[in-house]
Write a protein that holds these residues in place. Structure first.
Motif, PDB file in Angstrom:
ATOM      1  N   CYS A 167      -7.896   2.549  -1.987  1.00 46.48           N
ATOM      2  CA  CYS A 167      -8.571   1.142  -2.227  1.00 46.48           C
ATOM      3  C   CYS A 167      -7.478   0.787  -3.554  1.00 46.48           C
ATOM      4  O   CYS A 167      -8.281  -0.979  -4.027  1.00 46.48           O
ATOM      5  CB  CYS A 167      -9.788   0.724  -2.053  1.00 46.48           C
ATOM      6  SG  CYS A 167     -11.093   1.547  -0.741  1.00 46.48           S
ATOM      7  N   CYS A 205       0.836  -0.845  -0.069  1.00 43.90           N
ATOM      8  CA  CYS A 205      -0.119   0.059   0.704  1.00 43.90           C
ATOM      9  C   CYS A 205       0.847   1.547  -0.837  1.00 43.90           C
ATOM     10  O   CYS A 205       1.611   1.590   0.570  1.00 43.90           O
ATOM     11  CB  CYS A 205      -1.029  -0.509   1.132  1.00 43.90           C
ATOM     12  SG  CYS A 205      -1.826   1.603   1.643  1.00 43.90           S
ATOM     13  N   SER A 206       0.547   1.739  -1.095  1.00 41.25           N
ATOM     14  CA  SER A 206       1.273   3.145  -1.150  1.00 41.25           C
ATOM     15  C   SER A 206       1.514   4.374  -0.443  1.00 41.25           C
ATOM     16  O   SER A 206       1.564   5.058   0.024  1.00 41.25           O
ATOM     17  CB  SER A 206       1.641   3.421  -2.509  1.00 41.25           C
ATOM     18  OG  SER A 206       0.689   4.058  -3.186  1.00 41.25           O
ATOM     19  N   MET A 223      -7.542   2.580   4.834  1.00 39.88           N
ATOM     20  CA  MET A 223      -7.400   2.678   3.275  1.00 39.88           C
ATOM     21  C   MET A 223      -7.857   3.734   2.913  1.00 39.88           C
ATOM     22  O   MET A 223      -9.428   4.455   3.713  1.00 39.88           O
ATOM     23  CB  MET A 223      -8.718   1.014   2.903  1.00 39.88           C
ATOM     24  CG  MET A 223      -8.385  -0.678   2.993  1.00 39.88           C
ATOM     25  SD  MET A 223      -7.503  -0.606   1.283  1.00 39.88           S
ATOM     26  CE  MET A 223      -7.530  -2.177   1.792  1.00 39.88           C
ATOM     27  N   ASN A 224      -6.810   4.391   1.930  1.00 37.49           N
ATOM     28  CA  ASN A 224      -7.885   5.463   1.205  1.00 37.49           C
ATOM     29  C   ASN A 224      -8.279   5.467   0.549  1.00 37.49           C
ATOM     30  O   ASN A 224      -9.574   5.526   0.234  1.00 37.49           O
ATOM     31  CB  ASN A 224      -6.907   6.546   1.306  1.00 37.49           C
ATOM     32  CG  ASN A 224      -5.863   6.806   2.811  1.00 37.49           C
ATOM     33  OD1 ASN A 224      -6.501   7.143   3.604  1.00 37.49           O
ATOM     34  ND2 ASN A 224      -4.395   6.345   3.251  1.00 37.49           N
ATOM     35  N   TYR A 256      -4.945  -3.721   7.991  1.00 38.88           N
ATOM     36  CA  TYR A 256      -4.313  -2.116   8.284  1.00 38.88           C
ATOM     37  C   TYR A 256      -5.193  -1.402   9.147  1.00 38.88           C
ATOM     38  O   TYR A 256      -4.148  -0.440   9.440  1.00 38.88           O
ATOM     39  CB  TYR A 256      -5.552  -1.511   6.943  1.00 38.88           C
ATOM     40  CG  TYR A 256      -4.696  -1.484   5.681  1.00 38.88           C
ATOM     41  CD1 TYR A 256      -4.257  -2.617   5.729  1.00 38.88           C
ATOM     42  CD2 TYR A 256      -4.918  -0.551   4.987  1.00 38.88           C
ATOM     43  CE1 TYR A 256      -3.504  -3.152   3.537  1.00 38.88           C
ATOM     44  CE2 TYR A 256      -4.592  -0.817   3.263  1.00 38.88           C
ATOM     45  CZ  TYR A 256      -3.890  -2.498   3.119  1.00 38.88           C
ATOM     46  OH  TYR A 256      -2.977  -2.578   1.553  1.00 38.88           O
ATOM     47  N   ASN A 309      -0.082   4.203   2.684  1.00 41.07           N
ATOM     48  CA  ASN A 309      -0.120   4.158   3.852  1.00 41.07           C
ATOM     49  C   ASN A 309       1.242   3.275   4.356  1.00 41.07           C
ATOM     50  O   ASN A 309       1.563   3.257   5.625  1.00 41.07           O
ATOM     51  CB  ASN A 309      -0.929   2.731   4.746  1.00 41.07           C
ATOM     52  CG  ASN A 309      -2.103   3.856   4.488  1.00 41.07           C
ATOM     53  OD1 ASN A 309      -1.892   4.395   5.107  1.00 41.07           O
ATOM     54  ND2 ASN A 309      -3.152   3.156   3.739  1.00 41.07           N
ATOM     55  N   CYS A 367      -4.940  -0.388  -3.798  1.00 39.82           N
ATOM     56  CA  CYS A 367      -3.855  -1.346  -3.337  1.00 39.82           C
ATOM     57  C   CYS A 367      -4.639  -3.161  -2.537  1.00 39.82           C
ATOM     58  O   CYS A 367      -4.810  -3.743  -2.614  1.00 39.82           O
ATOM     59  CB  CYS A 367      -3.354  -0.956  -2.022  1.00 39.82           C
ATOM     60  SG  CYS A 367      -3.688  -0.987  -0.692  1.00 39.82           S
TER      61      CYS A 367
HETATM   62  S1  FES Z   1      -2.359   2.384  -2.283  1.00 35.62           S
HETATM   63 FE1  FES Z   1      -4.050   1.591  -0.479  1.00 35.62          FE
HETATM   64  S2  FES Z   1      -5.000   2.971   0.138  1.00 35.62           S
HETATM   65 FE2  FES Z   1      -4.286   3.614  -1.214  1.00 35.62          FE
END
Ligand code: FES
Length: 113
Positions: free
Chosen positions: A46, A4-5, A43-44, A36, A7, A48
């Motif tokens: 999503c 996840c980029s 998740m921001n 997470y 976070n 990932c």
């Molecule tokens: S890359 Fe994981 S929430 Fe955006």
């Protein structure tokens, strides 16, 4: 590897979270959201999510092979996780299908409008 980029969550972070989650007395199903949250993130975008799911599956297998988590518990959790992810994967299709007008409703609108 970064999973996840947003976070900056790595596959090792996920593995560590899985070990901790599986050590809980009543271990919940390790969905990406739960993992997470366990890592104090959420998740921001999503973007990932698919990679997070595949990483969770992969890490569960590795942990099971290493004997770090119970294989019976792991198999149970994997099957439940698969059901949840299958439902999530088909949910947008169901919503899109219900939002699509039927041919009869389209022709009714054409004849009245
Ligand atoms: S890359 Fe994981 S929430 Fe955006």
């Amino acid at each position: 590897m970064i999973v996840c980029s947003c976070n900056v969550i790595t596959d090792r972070d996920i593995e560590r979270a899985l070990v901790e989650i599986f050590s809980l007395p009543d271990a919940p199903i390790p969905t990406p959201g739960l993992v997470y949250r366990h890592l104090s993130h959420r998740m921001n975008c999503c973007g990932c999510a698919p990679l997070a799911v595949s990483t969770i599956y992969q890490r569960l297998e590795v942990l099971e092979q290493r004997g770090e988590i119970c294989r019976f518990r792991c198999a149970d959790v994997r099957s439940k996780l698969r059901v949840i992810m299958d439902k999530a994967a088909t949910a947008p299709l169901r919503n899109a299908a219900s939002a699509t007008p039927s041919p009869s409703s389209v022709s009714a609108r054409r004849s009245t409008g």
